[in-house]
Design a protein around this motif. Structure first.
Motif, PDB file in Angstrom:
ATOM      1  N   MET A   1     121.445  47.914 104.556  1.00  0.00           N
ATOM      2  CA  MET A   1     120.291  47.216 104.052  1.00  0.00           C
ATOM      3  C   MET A   1     119.054  48.122 104.106  1.00  0.00           C
ATOM      4  O   MET A   1     118.240  48.095 103.183  1.00  0.00           O
ATOM      5  N   GLU A   2     118.935  48.909 105.155  1.00  0.00           N
ATOM      6  CA  GLU A   2     117.777  49.793 105.275  1.00  0.00           C
ATOM      7  C   GLU A   2     117.704  50.773 104.113  1.00  0.00           C
ATOM      8  O   GLU A   2     116.639  51.012 103.557  1.00  0.00           O
ATOM      9  N   ARG A   3     118.854  51.329 103.721  1.00  0.00           N
ATOM     10  CA  ARG A   3     118.867  52.265 102.601  1.00  0.00           C
ATOM     11  C   ARG A   3     118.439  51.580 101.315  1.00  0.00           C
ATOM     12  O   ARG A   3     117.703  52.152 100.508  1.00  0.00           O
ATOM     13  N   ALA A   4     118.899  50.351 101.110  1.00  0.00           N
ATOM     14  CA  ALA A   4     118.533  49.611  99.898  1.00  0.00           C
ATOM     15  C   ALA A   4     117.037  49.323  99.875  1.00  0.00           C
ATOM     16  O   ALA A   4     116.377  49.500  98.846  1.00  0.00           O
ATOM     17  N   LEU A   5     116.489  48.894 101.003  1.00  0.00           N
ATOM     18  CA  LEU A   5     115.053  48.602 101.066  1.00  0.00           C
ATOM     19  C   LEU A   5     114.223  49.850 100.814  1.00  0.00           C
ATOM     20  O   LEU A   5     113.212  49.803 100.113  1.00  0.00           O
ATOM     21  N   ASN A   6     114.633  50.960 101.389  1.00  0.00           N
ATOM     22  CA  ASN A   6     113.869  52.185 101.228  1.00  0.00           C
ATOM     23  C   ASN A   6     114.045  52.823  99.857  1.00  0.00           C
ATOM     24  O   ASN A   6     113.253  53.684  99.484  1.00  0.00           O
ATOM     25  N   ALA A   7     115.045  52.392  99.111  1.00  0.00           N
ATOM     26  CA  ALA A   7     115.226  52.891  97.744  1.00  0.00           C
ATOM     27  C   ALA A   7     114.325  52.146  96.751  1.00  0.00           C
ATOM     28  O   ALA A   7     114.136  52.605  95.627  1.00  0.00           O
ATOM     29  N   MET A   8     113.750  51.035  97.183  1.00  0.00           N
ATOM     30  CA  MET A   8     112.876  50.243  96.307  1.00  0.00           C
ATOM     31  C   MET A   8     111.565  50.974  96.058  1.00  0.00           C
ATOM     32  O   MET A   8     111.029  51.620  96.953  1.00  0.00           O
ATOM     33  N   SER A   9     111.052  50.856  94.851  1.00  0.00           N
ATOM     34  CA  SER A   9     109.746  51.445  94.555  1.00  0.00           C
ATOM     35  C   SER A   9     108.609  50.516  94.965  1.00  0.00           C
ATOM     36  O   SER A   9     107.469  50.948  95.092  1.00  0.00           O
TER      37      SER A   9
END
Length: 103
Positions: free
Chosen positions: A1-9
């Protein structure tokens, strides 16, 4: 989940049903750097709003700052809402609030 959140612009902040911080992404920290000293799991959203008012309106009266906090909390607590905020550097943030059925 952390990777997905940090991939958000976009900046992202998730609060629980009691309006306490659960998780956020790095973009959120970059947009609102004045929140870094208070941003932590379990912190009340109201504390973030108060910190924001002090940072965004340092020369305003306490009544004006408290009015901004109350507006921000009202928008935050709506099922769906949003507002625009000009940041000190001139950028304008369009914040979108969405509540899940369980808060």
């Amino acid at each position: 989940m952390e990777r997905a959140l940090n991939a958000m612009s976009d900046g992202f902040l998730l609060c629980d049903a009691q309006d306490r911080v659960v998780v956020w992404n790095q973009r959120y920290e970059n947009l609102f750097p004045w929140l870094k000293p208070v941003l932590a799991p379990g912190v009340a959203f109201e504390r973030l709003a108060l910190t924001g008012a002090l940072a965004l309106m340092p020369d305003a009266s306490q009544a004006d700052q408290q009015g901004w906090v109350q507006m921000r909390l009202a928008v935050h607590r709506q099922r769906e809402g949003g507002y625009e905020q000009e940041l000190p550097d001139g950028r304008v943030i369009h914040a979108v609030e969405r509540r899940t059925p369980d808060g």
